[in-house]
Structures are given as structure tokens and as C-alpha cells.
Design an enzyme around this catalytic site. Structure first.
Site, PDB file in Angstrom:
ATOM      1  N   GLU A  56       4.268  10.313  -6.376  1.00 53.42           N
ATOM      2  CA  GLU A  56       3.465   9.251  -6.986  1.00 53.42           C
ATOM      3  C   GLU A  56       2.040   9.759  -7.192  1.00 53.42           C
ATOM      4  O   GLU A  56       1.383  10.167  -6.234  1.00 53.42           O
ATOM      5  CB  GLU A  56       3.452   8.020  -6.076  1.00 53.42           C
TER       6      GLU A  56
ATOM      7  N   GLY B  99       0.828  -1.205   0.000  1.00 57.31           N
ATOM      8  CA  GLY B  99       0.000   0.000   0.000  1.00 57.31           C
ATOM      9  C   GLY B  99       0.853   1.241   0.000  1.00 57.31           C
ATOM     10  O   GLY B  99       2.005   1.223  -0.455  1.00 57.31           O
ATOM     11  N   SER B 100       0.302   2.304   0.540  1.00 62.64           N
ATOM     12  CA  SER B 100       0.975   3.605   0.457  1.00 62.64           C
ATOM     13  C   SER B 100       2.129   3.700   1.451  1.00 62.64           C
ATOM     14  O   SER B 100       2.169   2.993   2.460  1.00 62.64           O
ATOM     15  CB  SER B 100      -0.034   4.705   0.756  1.00 62.64           C
TER      16      SER B 100
ATOM     17  N   VAL C 208       1.003   4.733   5.121  1.00 59.57           N
ATOM     18  CA  VAL C 208       0.491   3.641   5.967  1.00 59.57           C
ATOM     19  C   VAL C 208       1.604   2.627   6.241  1.00 59.57           C
ATOM     20  O   VAL C 208       1.685   2.069   7.340  1.00 59.57           O
ATOM     21  CB  VAL C 208      -0.760   2.985   5.341  1.00 59.57           C
ATOM     22  N   GLY C 209       2.498   2.436   5.271  1.00 57.05           N
ATOM     23  CA  GLY C 209       3.623   1.518   5.472  1.00 57.05           C
ATOM     24  C   GLY C 209       4.431   1.868   6.716  1.00 57.05           C
ATOM     25  O   GLY C 209       4.850   0.991   7.480  1.00 57.05           O
TER      26      GLY C 209
ATOM     27  N   GLU D 204       5.670  -3.412   0.800  1.00 54.69           N
ATOM     28  CA  GLU D 204       5.681  -3.145  -0.652  1.00 54.69           C
ATOM     29  C   GLU D 204       4.926  -1.842  -0.855  1.00 54.69           C
ATOM     30  O   GLU D 204       3.694  -1.816  -0.794  1.00 54.69           O
ATOM     31  CB  GLU D 204       4.971  -4.272  -1.414  1.00 54.69           C
TER      32      GLU D 204
HETATM   33  P1  NAD Z   1      -3.338   2.413   1.498  1.00 54.16           P
HETATM   34  O1  NAD Z   1      -2.015   2.420   2.162  1.00 54.16           O
HETATM   35  O2  NAD Z   1      -4.252   3.524   1.734  1.00 54.16           O
HETATM   36  O3  NAD Z   1      -4.148   1.096   1.862  1.00 54.16           O
HETATM   37  C1  NAD Z   1      -3.594  -0.190   1.735  1.00 54.16           C
HETATM   38  C2  NAD Z   1      -4.246  -1.088   2.750  1.00 54.16           C
HETATM   39  O4  NAD Z   1      -3.885  -0.635   4.053  1.00 54.16           O
HETATM   40  C3  NAD Z   1      -5.771  -1.112   2.716  1.00 54.16           C
HETATM   41  O5  NAD Z   1      -6.230  -2.411   3.001  1.00 54.16           O
HETATM   42  C4  NAD Z   1      -6.143  -0.177   3.844  1.00 54.16           C
HETATM   43  O6  NAD Z   1      -7.407  -0.443   4.405  1.00 54.16           O
HETATM   44  C5  NAD Z   1      -5.049  -0.473   4.844  1.00 54.16           C
HETATM   45  N1  NAD Z   1      -4.802   0.593   5.820  1.00 54.16           N
HETATM   46  C6  NAD Z   1      -5.031   1.923   5.692  1.00 54.16           C
HETATM   47  N2  NAD Z   1      -4.708   2.569   6.836  1.00 54.16           N
HETATM   48  C7  NAD Z   1      -4.259   1.636   7.697  1.00 54.16           C
HETATM   49  C8  NAD Z   1      -3.758   1.671   9.026  1.00 54.16           C
HETATM   50  N3  NAD Z   1      -3.676   2.810   9.716  1.00 54.16           N
HETATM   51  N4  NAD Z   1      -3.366   0.514   9.602  1.00 54.16           N
HETATM   52  C9  NAD Z   1      -3.430  -0.655   8.919  1.00 54.16           C
HETATM   53  N5  NAD Z   1      -3.902  -0.759   7.670  1.00 54.16           N
HETATM   54  C10 NAD Z   1      -4.310   0.371   7.059  1.00 54.16           C
HETATM   55  O7  NAD Z   1      -2.961   2.233  -0.039  1.00 54.16           O
HETATM   56  P2  NAD Z   1      -3.946   2.172  -1.259  1.00 54.16           P
HETATM   57  O8  NAD Z   1      -4.409   3.543  -1.519  1.00 54.16           O
HETATM   58  O9  NAD Z   1      -4.933   1.082  -1.060  1.00 54.16           O
HETATM   59  O10 NAD Z   1      -2.954   1.682  -2.412  1.00 54.16           O
HETATM   60  C11 NAD Z   1      -2.208   2.552  -3.138  1.00 54.16           C
HETATM   61  C12 NAD Z   1      -0.755   2.518  -2.729  1.00 54.16           C
HETATM   62  O11 NAD Z   1      -0.277   1.166  -2.706  1.00 54.16           O
HETATM   63  C13 NAD Z   1       0.139   3.223  -3.699  1.00 54.16           C
HETATM   64  O12 NAD Z   1       1.085   4.007  -3.016  1.00 54.16           O
HETATM   65  C14 NAD Z   1       0.838   2.086  -4.433  1.00 54.16           C
HETATM   66  O13 NAD Z   1       2.062   2.439  -5.018  1.00 54.16           O
HETATM   67  C15 NAD Z   1       0.966   1.066  -3.378  1.00 54.16           C
HETATM   68  N6  NAD Z   1       1.128  -0.279  -3.946  1.00 54.16           N
HETATM   69  C16 NAD Z   1       2.343  -0.884  -3.859  1.00 54.16           C
HETATM   70  C17 NAD Z   1       2.537  -2.135  -4.424  1.00 54.16           C
HETATM   71  C18 NAD Z   1       3.876  -2.831  -4.336  1.00 54.16           C
HETATM   72  O14 NAD Z   1       3.919  -4.020  -4.553  1.00 54.16           O
HETATM   73  N7  NAD Z   1       4.948  -2.151  -4.018  1.00 54.16           N
HETATM   74  C19 NAD Z   1       1.484  -2.769  -5.081  1.00 54.16           C
HETATM   75  C20 NAD Z   1       0.252  -2.123  -5.153  1.00 54.16           C
HETATM   76  C21 NAD Z   1       0.087  -0.860  -4.566  1.00 54.16           C
END
Ligand code: NAD
Length: 478
Positions: free
Chosen positions: A379, A224-225, A228-229, A246
Site C-alpha cells: 500500500e 488506520g494502518s 498499528v491495527g 479497518e
Molecule cells: P496509523 O495507523 O498510523 O494511525 C491511525 C490512528 O492510530 C491515529 O490516530 C494514530 O495516532 C493512532 N495510533 C498510532 N499508533 C498507535 C498505537 N501504538 N496505539 C494506538 N493508537 C495508535 O494510520 P494513518 O497513517 O493515520 O492512516 C493510514 C492508514 O489507515 C492506511 O493504511 C489506510 O489504508 C488506513 N485506513 C483504513 C481505512 C478503512 O476503513 N479500512 C480508512 C482510512 C484509512
């Protein structure tokens, strides 16, 4: 109403609350999902622990592998149903959704076959000692999944964990989780024991945060983002568990003056409009040698301007973006580019007949004068490509590395020495030479450096990430 899967049963949230799921195609609510909370996460983690202590934990690697292979077969048997769910949820063109479901099945096939091929080692040690290294499961693994490729990310994250004998608790994204729930139902049908695979739906800051902080998990894998990572890594630190992150990307194509246009141009266009640019590995920066910049951009613009965004059933190259927030964000970036003086070189269109209220964005190709604009460094996660000329190889590598991210890179040249120098010079986890994307690459280690995260998924390396080494030291003297 779709239900979660906890301990082999389809369940609502313990408190009965739910979330609406909105179609990106017309902005209308089409179903609801449970709004899982701490209590649901607790139940799922407890179920996973129970599976490890029970039937799942007693299975041999061969038996686990066979179950994964059966699940892969079942995914293929439900291919069209799963592709429809995936495209309904995300707005993806049907051909993209179908390809994603094929990759999902491939994950189960690959890791099903690999499950019983993870061998240990012996180490020569002191006199009368035998030392064995064996791989063991980590225990309860937590998987937090994004919305952009729900099915693929689920397969990538969960299949190696199950292959190694972990029990999984998955928190899919609130925007798109229907295919994942359906696959978990199929897993029960093919014989996975209750608790081996649990799905808790809900919001990130509720179910996601509860899962990542849970004291009884042993590992977290998060896609994810970046924002949040960082929270996930902090949560993992609370319980001293390992995490794989990731995260985002701002991957660059580097096009030299001897590049093969015929190969490069379609790959560069696809690399940014596929999945409406909502791909962590999207090739969102384009660095072109100054000697061919004008000519290359003209040829690229011709191809780029043909792209149309449409509904899943129109099955054009590009669909809508996933939700209103993403729609506003991408459009804000396009406006910012114009305000910052970037030049629009080409713009694709939106197909006639898309429903009002859908989140369709015009794919846009910008040319920049320098690397310091927000569009070049941040991004966007939409179909927006920004190009910049470079003078020589050293400058190309410097510009490619002038980002906080380090996920992918691509170099387009016929010169073999330059291919190697640039591939080694770009700071990222994966580099393509005269190609881009490669349709899933289930076998190929994948992950980032810098703020794109750490740890590796896909390929055999994921089996190492999702297991731990035990050293057994035996004295056999008298
Ligand atoms: P996001 O970080 O908002 O959400 C990802 C997941 O995390 C969702 O399930 C969300 O509900 C959960 N989440 C959100 N806040 C949280 C918290 N405080 N604690 C625990 N979990 C939480 O990301 P997104 O908007 O769903 O996805 C887009 C991002 O993901 C982009 O930055 C993209 O580059 C990245 N991404 C990376 C890869 C990779 O393999 N490197 C692949 C796909 C997407």
C-alpha cells in the site's frame, strides 16, 4: 490553541503539553493541539462511564436518535466552517472537504433515524418459557481515527456507537483532528450530556496506546494502518474486549475487453488521485485484459496526465499529501518503481503557484511486467497507480487476490455472468460492478477481509457491531 473535550468541557492536557499542527500546503505550523496522555485518557474514560451511569444512560433510543439528528443539522449549519477546517488540516481540495462534511452529516442523520428502529427478537423455547433477545450498549467505546478522512471516519465510527447508547472516547489522528473537535463542541451545543462524547488528542503511541489498553473500555474500533491495527488487537486482547479493525488496502480494478471506457476511465483516475491517493479503498492496482491493454492504457494516460495537484483553494482534483513523512514515502515508491524497471505511462503535474514547502506529489501511472514488484503489492497511500495485463478471467481473479489485503474490488465488463463470477471470486469486503467509490455509501456495510481487518462499519450492521445481545429467559409456568 485548540482544546480537547472531556466530560463536556474544553480542556488542555493535564500536564499542559501540546503538539504543533503543520499545514500540508506550505509546511508551516498553524495551530497547536493538546498532547494528551494517560491521565487525560483516564479522565475521558471516567467521564464516559459517568455518562452511562447518568443522564446519557437513562435516555431512550428515541431521545438519542433526536440528538444525533440535531447534530447532523448543526453540522450542515456549520458546513462551510467545518469544510475549511478539514481542508486546512489535511490539504484537501475544498470540494472534497465539502463532500466529506456532507457525508459526516449523513452519518448522524442515518444513525439518528435508526436509533429507535433496532428491534429485539423472541425465540420459541421449551414449554412455559418466554425468551427475548434484546440489544444493549457495549458500554464505553474507544474510537481511534486516522488523518485521511477525519470527519467522515469520525461520523462512521461514532454515530452508530452513540445511536446504540454507548459513551465514546475518541482519539483522532495527531495530523488532522480539528474538524472532529469542532463537531464535539457542536454536540454539546445541541444537548449531548457531558461525557457521552469525549475527544482526547495526542500521539498514537501515547494517548492512542493508553486508550486501547485502558481496563475500563468495552470495545475498540480502529481505522488506520495494518501495523498499528495489530497492536490494537493485542491491546484489546489484554482486556478481552471486542475490536473492529479497518486497515489498509491494495484494491484492484479488473477491466475486461468489453468494458465501457467512457465509464471506466474517469472512475479509475478518480479512484487513485482523489484525496491524493490517501484512501484505504483507493483503486491502486489496475488489471487490464491483454487484448485491449495498449489501447486502454493510451486512453487512460490521456486522462491521467491532465490531473494537477494544487492547494485547497485551487480546488483541483488532487491536493498535497498530509505530511513530510507521507511525501517522502510516496516519492520513495515512485523512485523504487523506476529502479525496479516499471514503465511510467503517464504523469500528472503540480499546479503553478503552489507554495514552496508544500507536500505536492506528481500523480503517476506505471505499467508493470509482473505482479511481484513492491509497487504492485504494497500500500503506497499516494496518487500512484500500477497496471498489469492479464490473459483470462481466471488469471484476473488470481492476480486480484495476490495481495495480503482485501478491502475493495471493481470489475468492468458488460457480461452479466462474468460480473457475478468475478465479484464473487475477489476476496474482499466490497465489490463494484461498472462503478467505483460511490461517494461515502453510509448505508452500505463496509470493511475488509485478510489483512484489511475484520468487523463491519456503515449501514445497519454497525449497530450490531456496537451493541451486544442479551438473552432473557423467563419461566411463566406455575
Ligand atoms: P496509523 O495507523 O498510523 O494511525 C491511525 C490512528 O492510530 C491515529 O490516530 C494514530 O495516532 C493512532 N495510533 C498510532 N499508533 C498507535 C498505537 N501504538 N496505539 C494506538 N493508537 C495508535 O494510520 P494513518 O497513517 O493515520 O492512516 C493510514 C492508514 O489507515 C492506511 O493504511 C489506510 O489504508 C488506513 N485506513 C483504513 C481505512 C478503512 O476503513 N479500512 C480508512 C482510512 C484509512
Amino acid at each position: 490553541m485548540t482544546q480537547m473535550i472531556i466530560n463536556g468541557r474544553q480542556v488542555d492536557a493535564a500536564d499542559g503539553r501540546s503538539l504543533e499542527v503543520v499545514s500540508p500546503v506550505d509546511g508551516q505550523v498553524f495551530t497547536t493541539i493538546p498532547r494528551g496522555q494517560q491521565a487525560d485518557v483516564d479522565a475521558a474514560v471516567q467521564a464516559a462511564r459517568g455518562a452511562l451511569d447518568g443522564a446519557w444512560g437513562r435516555m431512550t433510543a428515541l431521545e438519542r436518535g433526536r440528538l444525533l439528528l440535531r447534530l447532523g443539522q448543526s453540522v450542515l449549519a456549520h458546513h462551510e466552517e467545518l469544510a475549511r477546517l478539514e481542508s486546512r488540516d489535511t490539504g484537501k481540495p475544498m470540494s472534497t472537504a465539502r463532500a466529506d462534511i456532507t457525508v459526516l452529516a449523513r452519518y448522524f442523520e442515518f444513525y439518528g433515524g435508526a436509533a429507535d428502529k433496532v428491534h429485539g427478537q423472541t425465540i420459541p423455547f421449551q414449554q412455559d418459557y418466554s425468551v427475548q433477545l434484546i440489544r444493549e450498549p457495549l458500554g464505553v467505546t474507544a474510537h481511534i481515527i486516522p488523518w485521511n478522512y477525519p470527519a467522515q471516519m469520525f461520523g462512521r465510527s461514532v454515530a452508530p456507537a452513540l445511536a446504540m447508547g454507548n459513551a465514546a472516547v475518541v482519539k483522532p489522528a495527531e495530523d488532522a483532528c480539528l474538524s472532529i473537535i469542532r463537531v464535539a463542541e457542536l454536540a454539546l451545543e445541541v444537548g449531548f450530556p457531558a461525557g457521552a462524547l469525549n475527544i482526547v488528542t495526542g500521539l498514537g503511541e501515547e494517548a492512542g496506546a493508553s486508550l486501547s489498553r485502558h481496563p475500563d473500555i468495552n470495545f475498540i474500533t480502529f481505522t488506520g494502518s495494518n501495523e498499528v491495527g495489530v497492536l490494537i488487537q493485542q491491546a484489546a486482547a489484554l482486556n478481552a474486549v471486542k475490536c473492529v479493525l479497518e486497515l489498509g488496502g491494495k484494491s484492484a480494478h479488473i477491466v475486461f475487453d468489453d468494458a465501457n471506457y467512457r465509464l471506466a476511465i474517469p472512475a479509475i483516475v478518480k479512484g487513485i488521485v482523489h484525496n491524493a491517493g490517501q484512501t484505504c479503498t483507493a483503486g491502486s492496482r489496475l488489471l487490464v485484459h491483454q487484448g485491449i491493454y495498449a489501447d486502454f492504457m493510451k486512453a487512460l494516460a490521456e486522462e491521467f496526465s491532465k490531473v494537477r495537484a494544487g492547494t485547497p483553494d485551487m480546488d483541483l482534483t488532487c491536493g498535497p499529501v498530509v505530511n513530510k513523512a507521507q511525501f517522502d514515502r510516496v516519492n520513495r515508491y515512485i523512485e523504487k518503481g523506476l529502479a525496479d524497471g516499471l514503465k511510467v505511462v503517464a504523469q500528472g503535474g503540480i499546479a503553478d503557484g503552489v507554495p514552496a514547502g508544500g507536500y505536492f506529489v506528481k500523480p503517476t501511472l506505471f505499467s508493470a511486467a509482473s505482479h511481484d514488484s513492491d509497487l504492485m503489492t504494497q500500500e503506497i497511500f499516494g496518487p500512484v497507480l500500477v497496471a498489469l495485463p492479464f490473459a483470462d478471467e481466471a488469471e484476473a481473479i488470481r492476480l486480484a487476490n495476490a495481495t495480503d489485503y482485501g478491502l475493495l474490488g471493481a470489475v468492468w465488463t458488460e457480461n452479466g455472468g462474468r460480473q457475478q463470477r468475478v465479484a464473487r471470486g475477489i476476496k474482499c469486503g466490497q465489490v463494484y460492478i461498472n462503478g467505483f467509490g460511490a461517494g461515502g455509501g453510509v448505508e452500505l456495510p463496509f470493511g475488509g477481509v485478510k489483512k484489511s481487518g475484520h468487523g463491519r462499519e456503515k449501514g445497519f450492521i454497525a449497530l450490531e457491531e456496537m451493541s451486544t445481545t442479551k438473552t432473557i429467559i423467563q419461566f411463566y409456568g406455575e
